[in-house]
Design a protein around this motif. Structure first.
Motif, PDB file in Angstrom:
ATOM      1  N   LEU A   7       0.864  -1.169   0.000  1.00 39.52           N
ATOM      2  CA  LEU A   7       0.000   0.000   0.000  1.00 39.52           C
ATOM      3  C   LEU A   7       0.901   1.219   0.000  1.00 39.52           C
ATOM      4  O   LEU A   7       1.800   1.335   0.821  1.00 39.52           O
ATOM      5  N   GLU A  27      -0.914  -5.508   2.051  1.00 38.78           N
ATOM      6  CA  GLU A  27      -2.178  -6.222   2.139  1.00 38.78           C
ATOM      7  C   GLU A  27      -1.880  -7.712   2.021  1.00 38.78           C
ATOM      8  O   GLU A  27      -1.072  -8.130   1.183  1.00 38.78           O
ATOM      9  N   PHE A  33      -3.790  -6.790   7.066  1.00 42.17           N
ATOM     10  CA  PHE A  33      -2.645  -5.981   6.675  1.00 42.17           C
ATOM     11  C   PHE A  33      -1.455  -6.286   7.574  1.00 42.17           C
ATOM     12  O   PHE A  33      -1.623  -6.579   8.761  1.00 42.17           O
ATOM     13  N   ARG A  72      -2.639   5.894   1.846  1.00 37.68           N
ATOM     14  CA  ARG A  72      -4.063   6.268   1.946  1.00 37.68           C
ATOM     15  C   ARG A  72      -4.852   5.916   0.679  1.00 37.68           C
ATOM     16  O   ARG A  72      -5.937   5.351   0.759  1.00 37.68           O
ATOM     17  N   ILE A  75      -5.815   2.140   0.519  1.00 41.10           N
ATOM     18  CA  ILE A  75      -6.548   1.488   1.604  1.00 41.10           C
ATOM     19  C   ILE A  75      -8.010   1.328   1.173  1.00 41.10           C
ATOM     20  O   ILE A  75      -8.670   2.318   0.845  1.00 41.10           O
TER      21      ILE A  75
END
Length: 78
Positions: A7, A27, A33, A72, A75
């Motif tokens: 990520l 992930e 995660f 971000r 996600i």
């Protein structure tokens, strides 16, 4: 269980001096995660709110703001 994807961007793109040993977020194939970060359990366990605790198999891990902000967009919302 396997790592499916990173990520955010690689540490080298976030300014890592070593191009690899920096916080990272991945992930996993089961939808959870995994986080590479600095173990802050000793320093922060006493700071947790009264309704939080760290089990013997858990650690409080710090990741840099830059790492989380870079992740971000990757996600999932659900």
């Amino acid at each position: 269980m396997e790592i499916i994807r990173r990520l955010g961007v690689p540490p080298s793109e976030r300014g890592s001096a070593t191009n690899g040993t920096c916080p990272d977020i991945f992930e996993l194939s089961d939808g959870n995660f995994a986080v590479i970060g600095t173990d802050m359990t000793t320093e922060l366990a006493g700071e947790l709110p009264s309704d939080a605790a760290v089990a013997g198999y858990e650690r409080i891990v710090m990741v840099s703001r830059a790492t989380l902000v870079a992740a971000r967009k990757d996600i999932p919302l659900n």
